[in-house]
Design a protein around this motif. Structure first.
Motif: not given
Length: 643
Positions: A305-311, A323-326, A424-430, A591-595
């Motif tokens: 849940k704390l994956a974002c290095p900025y927030c 789902g069991g995921k962040a 990031i772009e690749k993951n968002v596209f997929e 909405f995972d960390s990539m989004e």
């Protein structure tokens, strides 16, 4: 047609310094030469334009040829490295024999070396060929007489290296004061115990293998020269077969020591333009890596849940019940202006909630250094067990104090580790494509996602329908039906691009299975920025198509080579609203960390400049391994060099 009828303006100035061909007619002589001695001045212009690198130095130092000629220069003897370099330059110009125009002393040896390598000649065979070649060449030829002499001549061309042993459990390096040790002081593993890491690149016996090259690239170059392969330097290779994880700090110790030395004491270097030795100093600007490797080098775990290095600990990500995921579904409205209508919307986002919080603060390097300094040292090694600082995953995500903080100036850098736009772009596209096209096993709109929709959203039309013993999943408005999916795949199958624009995507399309296979990062890049609006136009509802087109245009604009501050600030504002629109369309599982990370990309553009100098494409295309089947993970470090 205009040029044929109007011709050039009479007072047009020839921009010879920018690459235009200089045409010496009378009017041009008056403008460019400007003196009676036009022939000598023309010669000066040609000389200045013949060496673009000399011109580059003059521009960088704010000097002209006249100023340099007036400067009293005290010439010095080149240092040892420069002497070897100039000797090779001399060999490259010296003909193989007097009067030879086809080969130089260096080119002849290099070509024979290539023949030896390509055909597996022994040293004895090489010597016999050279002995025969010398006998038929003119007397006084300069061909090296044997393999040993030729190898000594070519040795300065090769890159020197130092082999440093490492504990197979990544506990320690046998380096500096530990160089003579015979066993690991942490786990006790023998230094010289015979072992194999399973690497085999050949044929059907090839096994997946992961090694980690560390590449340095010089940054203070003209834009057209930056990020080119000839300015990328392989600093070290960390062996596999598995990832070192957070133990990467053990492997990076020699590099950090050298970077610290380059900053504090520098390295003696020879300046060819001034013919003087000077002390060169270098500063590491930032690192580039994919998001999992971001956590390895920064010390902030990019999982959970704390994956974002900025927030950091201030985000509002939560774990999905089914789902069991962040999920970062409830993390973006706080970035909106305080009076934005989405903040008060209780229906289309997280059900029953309004957003009154402001965006989380962005910590400076000094503030982050103060935070990580409070955490103690950890014991590195694969057998050291799980070591977690108190509060991990709840109040912070620090797994270590990164070795990069040992660099004296690291905390003053505005940008230390880049979010890689390519991945990031690749993951968002997929995520978008697999969900809209309802790709089995990859869509974010599955049964568990619908169960979570019922818990967190007010979307009755997306809830599961129970009919006796059967559970039906109604088709969502953002999912294409089978006929529309087939139409998209057939369109992709017939698609053709201009040469060099993209790979042949039609070869990746399987219309029978309705799947795309083997999409590379650049294929996703082209699809995301060019094809998303075209592929789904007239097939999706307008509101959904608008949101997907906006995210497509965002990546197109953020990847532009020319950006101004106003444009970037508009991107920073618009991307938040675009992601909020996606929140009103897709389920929380989408909405995972990539989004979430695109929210922070405009800030990095403002601080670090165009993404073309901060993403992994140049390194992905770098041919580090040829005909190898093992997997490569890379860390890329940028540094500035200055006097």
């Amino acid at each position: 047609m205009h040029l044929l009828t109007k011709w050039f303006m009479e007072d047009y100035m020839c921009w010879y310094a920018h690459g235009e061909l200089f045409v010496p007619d009378e009017s041009m002589e008056e403008q460019v030469v400007g003196s009676t001695s036009s022939a000598s001045n023309m010669h000066e212009v040609e000389n200045e334009n013949s060496n673009p690198y000399r011109n580059m130095v003059m521009d960088a130092m704010r000097m002209s040829e006249a100023n340099v000629r007036e400067c009293p220069i005290v010439e010095e003897e080149p240092n040892a490295d420069a002497v070897r370099f100039f000797d090779l330059l001399r060999d490259s110009d010296e003909p193989l024999w007097d009067g030879c125009t086809n080969h130089s002393k260096l080119s002849a040896v290099a070509q024979v070396f290539t023949i030896k390598s390509d055909h597996g000649l022994s040293e004895a065979g090489y010597d016999k060929i050279i002995e025969w070649a010398i006998s038929i060449l003119p007397e006084g030829n300069r061909l090296k007489e044997n393999f040993y002499a030729a190898k000594s001549m070519m040795k300065p061309l090769g890159l020197g290296y130092q082999k440093i042993d490492i504990c197979p459990n990544f506990c320690m390096l046998y380096y500096l004061e530990n160089a003579e040790m015979t066993e690991c002081m942490t786990c006790g593993h023998s230094r010289y115990k015979p072992r194999t890491d399973g690497f085999n690149p050949f044929g059907s016996f090839a096994a997946p293998y992961s090694c980690w090259p560390v590449i340095l690239t010089v940054y203070n170059l003209p834009p057209g020269m930056c990020m080119r392969p000839e300015f990328m330097f392989l600093s070290m290779v960390i062996p596999g077969p598995s990832s070192p994880g957070r133990n990467i700090d053990v492997c990076l110790r020699p590099l950090i020591d050298e970077l610290t030395q380059l900053w504090s004491s520098g390295a003696l270097t020879y300046d060819i333009s001034m013919k003087q030795n000077f002390v060169m100093r270098a500063a590491l600007m930032w690192t580039i890596n994919d998001f999992p490797a971001y956590g390895m080098v920064s010390g902030w775990s990019t999982h959970g849940k704390l994956a974002c290095p900025y927030c950091m600990e201030n985000n509002k990500a939560f774990t999905l019940t089914n789902g069991g995921k962040a999920s970062f579904f409830y993390c973006h409205r706080r970035f909106l202006p305080h009076n934005h209508r989405y903040r008060k919307n209780r229906k289309d986002f997280f059900v029953g909630r309004v957003e009154n919080d402001v965006a989380p603060p962005r910590l400076s390097g000094e503030e982050l250094f103060d935070v990580v300094s409070e955490y103690g040292e950890i014991v590195f090694g694969l057998q050291s067990g799980k070591q977690k600082f108190p509060g991990f995953g709840l109040t912070h995500n620090w797994v270590k104090r990164s070795i990069f903080w040992e660099i004296p100036y690291w905390k003053t850098n505005l940008l230390r580790h880049n979010l890689d736009v390519m991945h990031i772009e690749k993951n968002v596209f997929e995520n978008i494509f697999n969900t809209v096209m309802d790709v089995k096993g990859k869509t974010k709109d599955n049964i568990k996602a619908r169960l979570d929709v019922a818990l967190f959203c007010n979307r009755k039309n997306m809830e599961l329908v129970c009919d006796g013993s059967r559970v039906a999943k109604p088709r969502a408005s953002f999912v294409l039906d089978k006929n529309a999916q087939l139409l998209v795949y057939k369109w992709l199958k017939s698609l053709r691009f201009p040469d060099g624009h993209a790979s042949n995507i039609s070869r990746l399309v399987n219309t029978e299975e309705c799947r795309l296979y083997g999409m590379k990062s650049h294929d996703c890049h082209v699809f995301m920025q060019t094809l998303i609006p075209l592929a789904f136009r007239d097939l999706l509802p307008k509101g959904i198509w608008d949101a997907l087109t906006e995210i497509s245009h965002f990546f197109r604009d953020i990847c532009s080579s020319k950006l101004n501050v106003d444009h970037v600030e508009r991107l920073e504002k618009n991307i938040v609203e675009t992601i909020c629109k996606l929140e009103m369309i897709f389920p929380p599982s989408f909405f995972d960390s990539m989004e979430h990370l695109p929210v922070h990309l405009p800030f990095e553009v403002k601080v670090g400049g165009p993404v073309q100098y901060r993403w992994m494409y140049p390194f992905e295309r770098l041919d580090i391994t040829v005909a190898m089947t093992f997997i490569i993970k890379c860390f890329y470090f940028y540094f500035n060099v200055f006097n």
